[in-house]
Design a protein around this motif. Structure first.
Motif, mmCIF file in Angstrom:
data_model
loop_
_atom_site.group_PDB
_atom_site.id
_atom_site.type_symbol
_atom_site.label_atom_id
_atom_site.label_comp_id
_atom_site.label_asym_id
_atom_site.label_seq_id
_atom_site.Cartn_x
_atom_site.Cartn_y
_atom_site.Cartn_z
ATOM 1 N N GLU A 33 0.717 -1.130 -0.052
ATOM 2 C CA GLU A 33 0.001 0.088 0.089
ATOM 3 C C GLU A 33 0.932 1.208 -0.110
ATOM 4 O O GLU A 33 0.495 2.139 -0.661
ATOM 5 C CB GLU A 33 -0.881 0.035 1.367
ATOM 6 C CG GLU A 33 -1.748 1.160 1.336
ATOM 7 C CD GLU A 33 -2.717 1.244 2.447
ATOM 8 O OE1 GLU A 33 -3.763 2.031 2.718
ATOM 9 O OE2 GLU A 33 -2.309 0.761 3.635
ATOM 10 N N VAL A 34 1.890 1.235 0.874
ATOM 11 C CA VAL A 34 2.812 2.675 0.883
ATOM 12 C C VAL A 34 3.517 2.474 -0.284
ATOM 13 O O VAL A 34 3.854 3.563 -0.675
ATOM 14 C CB VAL A 34 3.492 2.516 2.205
ATOM 15 C CG1 VAL A 34 4.697 3.587 2.423
ATOM 16 C CG2 VAL A 34 2.591 2.828 3.558
ATOM 17 N N GLY A 35 4.093 1.547 -0.613
ATOM 18 C CA GLY A 35 4.885 1.337 -1.945
ATOM 19 C C GLY A 35 4.207 2.169 -3.073
ATOM 20 O O GLY A 35 4.655 2.816 -4.040
ATOM 21 N N GLU A 36 3.008 1.898 -3.221
ATOM 22 C CA GLU A 36 2.149 2.192 -4.500
ATOM 23 C C GLU A 36 1.879 3.656 -4.252
ATOM 24 O O GLU A 36 2.023 4.319 -5.145
ATOM 25 C CB GLU A 36 0.773 1.402 -4.495
ATOM 26 C CG GLU A 36 0.934 0.061 -4.838
ATOM 27 C CD GLU A 36 -0.305 -0.750 -4.906
ATOM 28 O OE1 GLU A 36 -1.426 -0.073 -4.650
ATOM 29 O OE2 GLU A 36 -0.429 -2.094 -5.038
ATOM 30 N N ALA A 37 1.488 3.994 -2.940
ATOM 31 C CA ALA A 37 1.474 5.408 -2.755
ATOM 32 C C ALA A 37 2.697 6.371 -3.137
ATOM 33 O O ALA A 37 2.597 7.415 -3.700
ATOM 34 C CB ALA A 37 1.026 5.637 -1.330
ATOM 35 N N TYR A 38 3.823 5.814 -2.564
ATOM 36 C CA TYR A 38 4.867 6.591 -2.883
ATOM 37 C C TYR A 38 5.113 6.531 -4.432
ATOM 38 O O TYR A 38 5.441 7.726 -4.915
ATOM 39 C CB TYR A 38 6.491 5.630 -2.465
ATOM 40 C CG TYR A 38 7.689 6.500 -2.851
ATOM 41 C CD1 TYR A 38 8.148 7.457 -1.936
ATOM 42 C CD2 TYR A 38 8.153 6.181 -4.078
ATOM 43 C CE1 TYR A 38 9.200 8.307 -2.362
ATOM 44 C CE2 TYR A 38 9.491 6.647 -4.275
ATOM 45 C CZ TYR A 38 9.857 7.817 -3.548
ATOM 46 O OH TYR A 38 11.199 8.433 -3.903
ATOM 47 N N GLU A 39 5.123 5.517 -5.245
ATOM 48 C CA GLU A 39 5.007 5.651 -6.636
ATOM 49 C C GLU A 39 4.323 6.396 -7.344
ATOM 50 O O GLU A 39 4.680 7.154 -8.354
ATOM 51 C CB GLU A 39 5.097 4.317 -7.464
ATOM 52 C CG GLU A 39 6.316 3.143 -6.824
ATOM 53 C CD GLU A 39 7.613 3.783 -7.093
ATOM 54 O OE1 GLU A 39 7.689 4.350 -8.095
ATOM 55 O OE2 GLU A 39 8.497 3.320 -6.796
ATOM 56 N N ALA A 40 2.993 6.787 -6.760
ATOM 57 C CA ALA A 40 2.090 7.563 -7.316
ATOM 58 C C ALA A 40 2.505 9.054 -6.954
ATOM 59 O O ALA A 40 2.506 9.851 -7.967
ATOM 60 C CB ALA A 40 0.569 7.115 -6.415
ATOM 61 N N LEU A 41 3.053 9.232 -5.661
ATOM 62 C CA LEU A 41 3.568 10.602 -5.642
ATOM 63 C C LEU A 41 4.771 11.030 -6.555
ATOM 64 O O LEU A 41 4.779 12.063 -7.078
ATOM 65 C CB LEU A 41 3.828 10.533 -4.077
ATOM 66 C CG LEU A 41 4.250 12.190 -3.687
ATOM 67 C CD1 LEU A 41 3.210 13.119 -3.881
ATOM 68 C CD2 LEU A 41 4.349 11.934 -2.003
ATOM 69 N N HIS A 42 5.427 10.063 -6.586
ATOM 70 C CA HIS A 42 6.758 10.243 -7.504
ATOM 71 C C HIS A 42 6.249 10.438 -8.971
ATOM 72 O O HIS A 42 6.655 11.344 -9.686
ATOM 73 C CB HIS A 42 7.586 8.982 -7.487
ATOM 74 C CG HIS A 42 8.799 8.908 -8.371
ATOM 75 N ND1 HIS A 42 8.899 8.542 -9.640
ATOM 76 C CD2 HIS A 42 9.933 9.129 -7.964
ATOM 77 C CE1 HIS A 42 9.973 8.524 -10.063
ATOM 78 N NE2 HIS A 42 10.854 9.052 -8.923
ATOM 79 N N SER A 43 5.367 9.637 -9.467
ATOM 80 C CA SER A 43 4.841 9.945 -10.844
ATOM 81 C C SER A 43 4.022 11.445 -10.931
ATOM 82 O O SER A 43 4.418 12.201 -11.801
ATOM 83 C CB SER A 43 3.882 8.967 -11.109
ATOM 84 O OG SER A 43 4.392 7.721 -11.484
ATOM 85 N N PHE A 44 3.555 11.947 -10.042
ATOM 86 C CA PHE A 44 2.749 13.233 -9.836
ATOM 87 C C PHE A 44 3.687 14.315 -9.989
ATOM 88 O O PHE A 44 3.658 15.033 -10.552
ATOM 89 C CB PHE A 44 1.914 13.404 -8.517
ATOM 90 C CG PHE A 44 1.557 14.645 -8.330
ATOM 91 C CD1 PHE A 44 0.529 15.416 -8.988
ATOM 92 C CD2 PHE A 44 2.126 15.675 -7.315
ATOM 93 C CE1 PHE A 44 -0.095 16.669 -8.710
ATOM 94 C CE2 PHE A 44 1.621 16.857 -7.223
ATOM 95 C CZ PHE A 44 0.622 17.417 -7.800
ATOM 96 N N MET A 45 4.939 13.993 -9.155
ATOM 97 C CA MET A 45 5.845 14.988 -9.141
ATOM 98 C C MET A 45 6.670 15.274 -10.497
ATOM 99 O O MET A 45 6.836 16.540 -10.946
ATOM 100 C CB MET A 45 7.118 14.744 -8.149
ATOM 101 C CG MET A 45 6.440 14.948 -6.688
ATOM 102 S SD MET A 45 6.129 16.603 -6.243
ATOM 103 C CE MET A 45 7.907 17.409 -6.166
ATOM 104 N N TYR A 46 6.904 14.074 -11.136
ATOM 105 C CA TYR A 46 7.213 14.208 -12.481
ATOM 106 C C TYR A 46 6.670 14.681 -13.490
ATOM 107 O O TYR A 46 7.163 15.105 -14.604
ATOM 108 C CB TYR A 46 7.951 12.732 -12.727
ATOM 109 C CG TYR A 46 9.315 12.670 -12.285
ATOM 110 C CD1 TYR A 46 10.565 12.878 -13.217
ATOM 111 C CD2 TYR A 46 9.628 11.892 -11.284
ATOM 112 C CE1 TYR A 46 11.851 12.897 -12.732
ATOM 113 C CE2 TYR A 46 11.227 12.005 -10.770
ATOM 114 C CZ TYR A 46 12.046 12.243 -11.630
ATOM 115 O OH TYR A 46 13.397 12.025 -10.940
ATOM 116 N N SER A 47 5.464 14.633 -13.404
ATOM 117 C CA SER A 47 4.514 15.095 -14.387
ATOM 118 C C SER A 47 3.967 16.591 -14.174
ATOM 119 O O SER A 47 3.419 17.331 -14.709
ATOM 120 C CB SER A 47 3.253 14.360 -14.545
ATOM 121 O OG SER A 47 2.458 14.400 -13.265
#
Length: 334
Positions: free
Chosen positions: A242-256
């Motif tokens: 759950e936390v890993g997926e949330a981190y990756e989602a935040l990572h993608s948001f920052m890069y976009s």
């Protein structure tokens, strides 16, 4: 005096987890040395990094925002200190070797260019052999520091430096802790800096991510550290799904959003021109290189020497050198 170091090594055997790296079991250094009577080998490495010139230059190297006006934006040095703090917290909770963890954390960005990743991309395009800051960090401690003799760090620290961001994971859990700490640190302080700069509003953060990780920088960092500690083992560090997926989602948001924001990145074209001009001028006029880099040019090639020299520059020094080479000076009548 040798008893002081031996006592520390004994304490490590008693309190560190089975998967931790004991200093007495280090694979050693490239050049054998007599052990310090007071400090373990990893404590020595930490001290060598802190006292080297490359570490001091981090205070004038860009993290994300180029030459920001304001005292509270991160530099490469403050980022390094935040990574070190987070990594040590993880290491202490998992009973890993804090000295090894700290040495890797403090040295992980020694090879970073001026002007952040914009400078790294520019050098990567210019150099025939490419450029990666994590590889340069290893070169800094192996070849460039101490007047080109290198710091002669232990194998475990060197492995942690070159594996701290991409590709193969570090061989030690301590190195893995730094790799996670780097990701936790830059994601959260970049959010804070972006909000300060006005290129991001807190309410823009994805709500599903905020619900998992938290609303504030402190909450997000605490959640990520606690989750990593709770779901790691003696052989591997990992977030929960759950936390890993949330981190990756935040990572993608920052890069976009933030990392491609026109306001934040409008100066990067100038970075390419500055780095490109410096590179061309130094490659065609190697006599402008300091003596030590001239030796590298003769031994390893002009490209290698120029890349080493430019990558070690601070933002301010790169700009001053560009001005010295290309900006006309006022005529002073004697």
């Amino acid at each position: 005096m040798d008893e002081i170091r031996k006592r520390t090594e004994q304490i490590e055997r008693q309190i560190l987890a089975p998967g931790a790296a004991l200093s007495e079991n280090s694979r050693g250094r490239i050049r054998p040395e007599e052990p310090c009577p007071m400090r373990t080998c990893y404590q020595q490495d930490r001290d060598r990094v802190i006292h080297c010139k490359s570490f001091r230059r981090l205070k004038q190297k860009t993290q994300v925002f180029l030459s920001p006006e304001g005292d509270h934006y991160r530099t490469r040095l403050t980022h390094t200190l935040e990574v070190s703090q987070i990594a040590r917290t993880i290491a202490r909770a998992l009973r890993l070797n804090e000295d090894l963890t700290e040495a890797i954390a403090l040295g992980h960005d020694l090879g970073h260019t001026p002007f952040g990743h914009a400078g790294e991309r520019a050098l990567n395009q210019l150099s025939p052999h490419g450029f990666r800051h994590y590889q340069q960090s290893l070169r800094v401690v192996d070849r460039l520091e101490r007047r080109f003799a290198g710091l002669n760090l232990t194998w475990e620290v060197r492995n942690g430096l070159v594996c701290h961001t991409k590709g193969t994971w570090p061989a030690t859990l301590e190195g893995c802790a730094v790799r996670y700490a780097d990701r936790i640190a830059y994601m959260n302080h970049d959010i804070e800096d972006a909000i300060t700069a006005g290129v991001l509003r807190p309410e823009q953060l994805p709500r599903d991510v905020v619900e998992v990780l938290g609303d504030t920088k402190s909450q997000r960092i605490s959640t990520l550290i606690a989750d990593l500690v709770a779901h790691s083992s003696q052989t591997q560090l990992a977030f929960s799904p759950e936390v890993g997926e949330a981190y990756e989602a935040l990572h993608s948001f920052m890069y976009s959003t933030v990392y491609v924001d026109k306001t934040a990145k409008k100066e990067e074209e100038k970075v390419e021109r500055v780095i490109g001009a410096l590179y061309e001028r130094l490659c065609t006029h190697i006599d402008l290189l300091p003596e030590g880099f001239l030796q590298i040019a003769y031994q390893e090639g002009v490209d290698r020497a120029v890349t080493d020299y430019i990558s070690g520059m601070s933002d301010e020094f790169a700009i001053r050198t560009f001005e010295e080479f290309f900006v006309p000076r006022k005529w002073h009548v004697l």
